[in-house]
Motif scaffolding. Structure first.
Motif, PDB file in Angstrom:
ATOM      1  N   ARG A  87      66.463  86.621  -4.163  1.00  0.00           N
ATOM      2  CA  ARG A  87      67.812  86.321  -4.648  1.00  0.00           C
ATOM      3  C   ARG A  87      68.169  87.176  -5.851  1.00  0.00           C
ATOM      4  NH1 ARG A  87      67.135  79.755  -4.274  1.00  0.00           N
ATOM      5  NH2 ARG A  87      67.663  79.525  -2.052  1.00  0.00           N
ATOM      6  N   GLN A  88      67.231  87.322  -6.767  1.00  0.00           N
ATOM      7  CA  GLN A  88      67.487  88.114  -7.959  1.00  0.00           C
ATOM      8  C   GLN A  88      67.679  89.591  -7.614  1.00  0.00           C
ATOM      9  OE1 GLN A  88      64.194  87.283 -10.571  1.00  0.00           O
ATOM     10  NE2 GLN A  88      64.877  85.194 -11.036  1.00  0.00           N
ATOM     11  N   ALA A  90      68.584  90.880  -4.652  1.00  0.00           N
ATOM     12  CA  ALA A  90      69.806  91.054  -3.874  1.00  0.00           C
ATOM     13  C   ALA A  90      71.036  91.071  -4.779  1.00  0.00           C
ATOM     14  CB  ALA A  90      69.928  89.946  -2.827  1.00  0.00           C
ATOM     15  N   ASP A  91      71.039  90.190  -5.776  1.00  0.00           N
ATOM     16  CA  ASP A  91      72.159  90.137  -6.714  1.00  0.00           C
ATOM     17  C   ASP A  91      72.222  91.402  -7.568  1.00  0.00           C
ATOM     18  OD1 ASP A  91      74.323  88.564  -8.053  1.00  0.00           O
ATOM     19  OD2 ASP A  91      72.987  88.759  -9.768  1.00  0.00           O
ATOM     20  N   LYS A  92      71.072  91.886  -7.979  1.00  0.00           N
ATOM     21  CA  LYS A  92      71.025  93.082  -8.827  1.00  0.00           C
ATOM     22  C   LYS A  92      71.403  94.339  -8.064  1.00  0.00           C
ATOM     23  CE  LYS A  92      67.978  95.533 -12.052  1.00  0.00           C
ATOM     24  NZ  LYS A  92      66.633  95.543 -12.705  1.00  0.00           N
ATOM     25  N   LEU A  93      70.971  94.434  -6.797  1.00  0.00           N
ATOM     26  CA  LEU A  93      71.200  95.644  -6.002  1.00  0.00           C
ATOM     27  C   LEU A  93      72.492  95.588  -5.197  1.00  0.00           C
ATOM     28  CD1 LEU A  93      67.546  96.103  -4.681  1.00  0.00           C
ATOM     29  CD2 LEU A  93      68.655  97.389  -6.518  1.00  0.00           C
ATOM     30  N   GLY A  94      73.128  94.405  -5.129  1.00  0.00           N
ATOM     31  CA  GLY A  94      74.374  94.290  -4.376  1.00  0.00           C
ATOM     32  C   GLY A  94      74.180  94.342  -2.873  1.00  0.00           C
ATOM     33  N   ILE A  95      73.064  93.783  -2.397  1.00  0.00           N
ATOM     34  CA  ILE A  95      72.783  93.756  -0.962  1.00  0.00           C
ATOM     35  C   ILE A  95      72.639  92.302  -0.513  1.00  0.00           C
ATOM     36  CG2 ILE A  95      71.699  96.027  -0.934  1.00  0.00           C
ATOM     37  CD1 ILE A  95      68.988  94.735  -1.078  1.00  0.00           C
ATOM     38  N   HIS A  97      70.926  88.900   1.007  1.00  0.00           N
ATOM     39  CA  HIS A  97      69.617  88.228   1.038  1.00  0.00           C
ATOM     40  C   HIS A  97      69.550  87.406   2.309  1.00  0.00           C
ATOM     41  CE1 HIS A  97      67.095  84.537  -0.248  1.00  0.00           C
ATOM     42  NE2 HIS A  97      66.302  85.447   0.289  1.00  0.00           N
ATOM     43  N   THR A 197      75.905  97.684   4.133  1.00  0.00           N
ATOM     44  CA  THR A 197      75.640  97.120   2.804  1.00  0.00           C
ATOM     45  C   THR A 197      74.159  97.086   2.468  1.00  0.00           C
ATOM     46  OG1 THR A 197      77.602  95.725   3.016  1.00  0.00           O
ATOM     47  CG2 THR A 197      76.014  95.112   1.319  1.00  0.00           C
TER      48      THR A 197
END
Length: 269
Positions: A87-88, A90-95, A97, A197
């Motif tokens: 989750r962390q 995916a949120d940081k990389l913008g992809i 989860h 994405t």
């Protein structure tokens, strides 16, 4: 250096796989071909022949060949912290989860009406059935079950073969057949919005057979990360929640036994 200078636009990756499937599939030296003084490598001989029939379709023209987005497989034992990390990231990389087990649950949830698996809380079936029979004898559902719950307990959900396979996987970790995986996994590489994405796939592949499946289908992740955690750390993390669930199940059993006792006492009266 000389070899690198003369490699094709996609370097050591197959240009046909990239163009048609938007996947960076490593090429093989035995499937190489030369075009305009550059060496291209292909994942299969069929893709090499396809390239040679119309090479202009697969080479760069006015701008560099576009690379696919990041695709990550995150692996590790149950309780290693995969989902938290995923989750962390995916949120940081913008992809996206994708939690694999949760995705399977969502596929059959419209039919089963509730999540399945060894970690899900369930009342003992024999207690439920016995209370239902006693309630019917009393003709009073209000004290134990609502009418909806009674009908639900009697109804057997008929699942398709694919849904049965998914349920068996969630309940007993039985391997998913390739034809079932074909309806699930390739879309994350080839269909929008995942295709453009990218994603981090949490909890797949879990076995060597599933890893071979990805390889055979040409579904190559850019990165595969395995989270290794000490057993003691996993026990410290999972034991409190497991103990809490166990206590809740014990409380439910105690309550069910009390209801059964009360129902039997009413019938005797």
């Amino acid at each position: 250096k000389e070899k690198k200078r003369h490699m094709g636009d996609t370097k050591h990756f197959c240009p046909v796989s990239l163009k048609e499937n938007f996947v960076l599939h490593p090429g093989r030296h035995e499937h190489a071909a030369k075009y305009r003084e550059k060496i291209y490598y292909f994942s299969t001989s069929e893709y090499r022949d396809k390239f040679l029939k119309n090479p202009e379709e697969y080479v760069a023209h006015n701008e560099p060949v576009q690379a696919p987005p990041l695709r990550v497989c995150l692996l590790g034992t149950h309780g290693a912290g995969k989902t938290t990390c995923a989750r962390q990231l995916a949120d940081k990389l913008g992809i996206f989860h994708i939690q694999f087990e949760e995705y399977l649950q969502e596929l059959i949830l419209p039919r089963t009406k509730e999540k399945v698996g060894p970690h899900m809380d369930e009342e003992p079936e024999e207690d439920v059935n016995e209370m239902l029979i006693l309630s019917q004898e009393l003709g009073d559902f209000s004290q134990t079950f609502t009418k909806t719950e009674a009908e639900k307990s009697k109804q057997e959900v008929e699942l398709t073969d694919e849904e049965e396979a998914i349920k068996a996987n969630l309940m007993d970790s039985e391997a998913l057949p390739p034809d079932v995986l074909d309806n699930i996994v390739p879309d994350w590489w080839r269909q929008e919005p995942f295709r453009s994405t990218g994603f981090i796939l949490d909890g797949f592949p879990r076995t060597s057979d599933e890893a071979h499946y990805l390889s055979e289908r040409g579904l190559c992740p850019d990165v595969a990360v395995y989270i290794q955690v000490e057993e003691s750390d996993i026990l410290d993390r999972l034991f409190p929640s497991c103990l809490k669930k166990w206590k809740e199940r014990q409380y439910k059993k105690k309550e069910n036994k009390k209801k059964l006792k009360d129902l039997k006492a009413k019938i005797r009266v």
